[in-house]
Design a protein around this motif. Sequence first.
Motif, mmCIF file in Angstrom:
data_model
loop_
_atom_site.group_PDB
_atom_site.id
_atom_site.type_symbol
_atom_site.label_atom_id
_atom_site.label_comp_id
_atom_site.label_asym_id
_atom_site.label_seq_id
_atom_site.Cartn_x
_atom_site.Cartn_y
_atom_site.Cartn_z
ATOM 1 N N ILE A 63 1.033 -1.288 -0.078
ATOM 2 C CA ILE A 63 0.022 0.212 0.072
ATOM 3 C C ILE A 63 1.208 0.752 0.002
ATOM 4 O O ILE A 63 0.901 1.931 -0.975
ATOM 5 N N GLN A 64 1.796 0.884 0.678
ATOM 6 C CA GLN A 64 2.975 2.692 0.854
ATOM 7 C C GLN A 64 3.837 2.636 -0.830
ATOM 8 O O GLN A 64 4.208 3.788 -0.769
ATOM 9 N N ASN A 65 3.722 1.490 -0.889
ATOM 10 C CA ASN A 65 4.435 1.584 -3.002
ATOM 11 C C ASN A 65 3.332 2.124 -3.748
ATOM 12 O O ASN A 65 3.916 2.937 -4.059
ATOM 13 N N THR A 66 2.169 1.911 -3.600
ATOM 14 C CA THR A 66 1.293 2.837 -4.179
ATOM 15 C C THR A 66 1.067 3.663 -4.251
ATOM 16 O O THR A 66 0.431 5.013 -4.733
ATOM 17 N N GLN A 67 0.542 4.183 -2.751
ATOM 18 C CA GLN A 67 0.852 6.270 -2.724
ATOM 19 C C GLN A 67 2.460 5.956 -3.128
ATOM 20 O O GLN A 67 1.819 7.120 -3.730
ATOM 21 N N ASP A 68 3.504 5.648 -3.237
ATOM 22 C CA ASP A 68 4.670 6.471 -3.159
ATOM 23 C C ASP A 68 5.004 6.520 -4.604
ATOM 24 O O ASP A 68 5.000 7.701 -5.683
ATOM 25 N N GLY A 69 4.094 5.443 -5.906
ATOM 26 C CA GLY A 69 3.900 5.779 -6.729
ATOM 27 C C GLY A 69 2.911 6.664 -7.515
ATOM 28 O O GLY A 69 3.115 6.921 -8.479
ATOM 29 N N THR A 70 2.169 6.266 -6.634
ATOM 30 C CA THR A 70 0.834 8.623 -7.340
ATOM 31 C C THR A 70 1.812 9.187 -6.578
ATOM 32 O O THR A 70 1.382 10.007 -7.920
ATOM 33 N N SER A 71 2.127 9.272 -6.144
ATOM 34 C CA SER A 71 2.920 10.236 -5.872
ATOM 35 C C SER A 71 3.961 11.711 -7.209
ATOM 36 O O SER A 71 4.114 12.430 -7.724
ATOM 37 N N LEU A 72 4.876 9.946 -7.371
ATOM 38 C CA LEU A 72 5.565 10.131 -8.846
ATOM 39 C C LEU A 72 5.058 10.705 -9.961
ATOM 40 O O LEU A 72 5.195 11.558 -9.966
ATOM 41 N N PHE A 73 3.539 10.003 -9.936
ATOM 42 C CA PHE A 73 2.713 9.519 -11.377
ATOM 43 C C PHE A 73 2.059 11.827 -11.521
ATOM 44 O O PHE A 73 1.981 12.290 -12.246
ATOM 45 N N LYS A 74 1.848 11.473 -9.761
ATOM 46 C CA LYS A 74 1.230 13.048 -10.059
ATOM 47 C C LYS A 74 2.220 14.420 -9.854
ATOM 48 O O LYS A 74 1.878 15.509 -10.305
ATOM 49 N N ILE A 75 3.341 13.647 -9.665
ATOM 50 C CA ILE A 75 4.499 15.563 -9.638
ATOM 51 C C ILE A 75 4.378 15.309 -11.157
ATOM 52 O O ILE A 75 5.057 16.259 -11.913
ATOM 53 N N ALA A 76 5.150 14.248 -12.052
ATOM 54 C CA ALA A 76 5.003 14.066 -13.715
ATOM 55 C C ALA A 76 3.843 14.681 -14.113
ATOM 56 O O ALA A 76 4.181 15.518 -15.657
ATOM 57 N N ASP A 77 2.878 14.859 -13.851
ATOM 58 C CA ASP A 77 2.039 15.201 -14.829
ATOM 59 C C ASP A 77 1.543 16.545 -14.107
ATOM 60 O O ASP A 77 1.183 17.311 -15.829
ATOM 61 N N GLY A 78 2.027 17.164 -12.969
ATOM 62 C CA GLY A 78 1.687 18.229 -12.825
ATOM 63 C C GLY A 78 2.984 18.912 -13.540
ATOM 64 O O GLY A 78 2.354 20.363 -14.505
ATOM 65 N N ALA A 79 4.313 18.405 -13.863
ATOM 66 C CA ALA A 79 4.901 18.990 -14.704
ATOM 67 C C ALA A 79 4.597 19.188 -15.906
ATOM 68 O O ALA A 79 4.975 20.505 -17.193
ATOM 69 N N LEU A 80 3.518 17.914 -16.527
ATOM 70 C CA LEU A 80 3.421 17.715 -17.787
ATOM 71 C C LEU A 80 2.292 18.858 -18.448
ATOM 72 O O LEU A 80 1.877 19.373 -19.509
ATOM 73 N N ASP A 81 1.075 19.234 -17.114
ATOM 74 C CA ASP A 81 0.669 20.332 -17.152
ATOM 75 C C ASP A 81 1.156 21.412 -17.828
ATOM 76 O O ASP A 81 0.859 22.186 -18.609
ATOM 77 N N GLN A 82 2.665 22.357 -17.661
ATOM 78 C CA GLN A 82 2.921 23.190 -18.092
ATOM 79 C C GLN A 82 3.610 23.274 -18.580
ATOM 80 O O GLN A 82 3.586 24.399 -19.633
ATOM 81 N N VAL A 83 3.564 22.084 -19.329
ATOM 82 C CA VAL A 83 4.376 21.982 -20.571
ATOM 83 C C VAL A 83 3.583 22.000 -21.617
ATOM 84 O O VAL A 83 3.550 23.213 -22.451
#
Length: 534
Positions: A63-83
């Motif tokens: 569960i912790q791994n899943t939450q870490d993965g979610t956090s990682l992809f949210k950071i990537a998505d936020g950066a892509l939103d700016q792109v």
Amino acid sequence: MYVNTNIPAFNAQRQLYANNLSLDKSLERLSSGLRINSGADDASGLAMAEKMKAQGVGLTSAIQNTQDGTSLFKIADGALDQVGRILSRLEELVVRANNRTLTDSDRITLQDEIGQLVDQISVISNNTEYNTLKLLDGNLDIKKSLTVSPGIPGSMKVLNTPGTVKTASNLILSITGRATPAVASAGAYAFGGQIGIQNSININGVDIQVAASDTLNTVLSKINQANSKTNVIAIQVPNGANWTVGLVSGVIDQDAQNVARGFNSAGSFSTPNASAVGYTLVGTAATVNIGGDTGIWSSLGFVPSGGASIPSTYSRTGTNVVGVLGGIQMQGSANTLSMEDAGSPMYGIKIGTSIFNEAYGGTVFTGQNAGTTMSAATYYITSTSDVATISTNDNKKIGLQLGANYNQSIAYSLQSVAPDVIGVGASSKLSSLKQVNVITLEDANISLKVIQKSITDVTTIRAAIGATLNRLDYTEKTLRIQRENMTFAESRIRDADMALEMTYYTRNQILSQTATAMLAQANQRPQNVLQLLK
């Protein structure tokens, strides 16, 4: 009556010992809350409970791994939103630059801002991180390399490497059949004067009106004006003083002239050739079907042959590229090869053929420099017998352990959004977003295609990330349910039923007290012998 051996006392003592053991066990279970406190309590139950406990701990980590993965992809998505926002601004600037009312200094000003915005996309690509792990610089993507030999360098490229692609080295791709457009070549020379017939002709279901005063060039021009609807280009090639008309499946695009110029500078064309009018459309979906007034078609040189009608004589369909990768046949669609055999380590890979400067380069020529045959008027960069060597490496993908057991993991890749990576394939002149410029009107027009392709590239990556985030959300919910049920199952085996244990405790306590009293009574019985001695 016996004095030396007091059997009732021994019996009472044994019962008292057993009752005390049961009472001790009840006290142990009541004080710990566990039915199983040692292996002796329930050997098989303890083994099951320990496995379930380990599973529960593993699920908590998952569960912790899943939450870490979610956090990682949210950071990537936020950066892509700016792109994406930057690309929208770039499109706004380039559309503005396509206006002929701008002066040279105006274009330079626009180019300054465009350069700064492109540089900012590069910064986002290089600096977006999670736990110091760079996300959007291509480090987490599947690494791939493709070398063409024999063949024109760069004429093939890897278009897509999904998560199903594994590590493989030096697989050989052999092209056994190149993709071709649908080509209908007139069987006779075209009439040189006015058509003399007012009617309509039909190409791929689209009617084209012809006036009696129209000449050959006028009719061909009308056919090409309908290209966006028919996907057919009308061309003419010289044969002495005469002209042969051809219909080729393709898209009119002045950008195709860059292919002609490029190969001419490389010595691939025998004569200077800037007469490319567009790109070919290849594959079995590319068709040329004609109909309408047969007199007009005859004036263009499309005469019946072998007793067949004009429509059936000149009905044509293109062919798909054919290739074999690592001994396994690939699926061809137009000029793209896909590996659809799950037995291949490169299962899912897509490879483009006939590539020029990272974009598709199959071209259609017309006019004096088009050659004397219809086959010469269509140019293919990839040839039958071309060979490519391909290697892939998936060791850098993001691996998420989403379960408590072996091999319960999922690997994801994140593509780069560097300016020299996105926008690739939109233009044969400007190979990527990095090369967009508005200094000239021609480049500004082409840059618009590149920016729009860049937007598509980024939104495709964001869509994949969004799908991943949804999957991880459901994965976390599923893991929580599994952990809850696993803990419940372990509890049913390991935990004590306190009400039942209290019942046992009360019974054992009473039995212990009564056994103590009976032992005292049994110890008193030998004294009755003294009554006989009085």
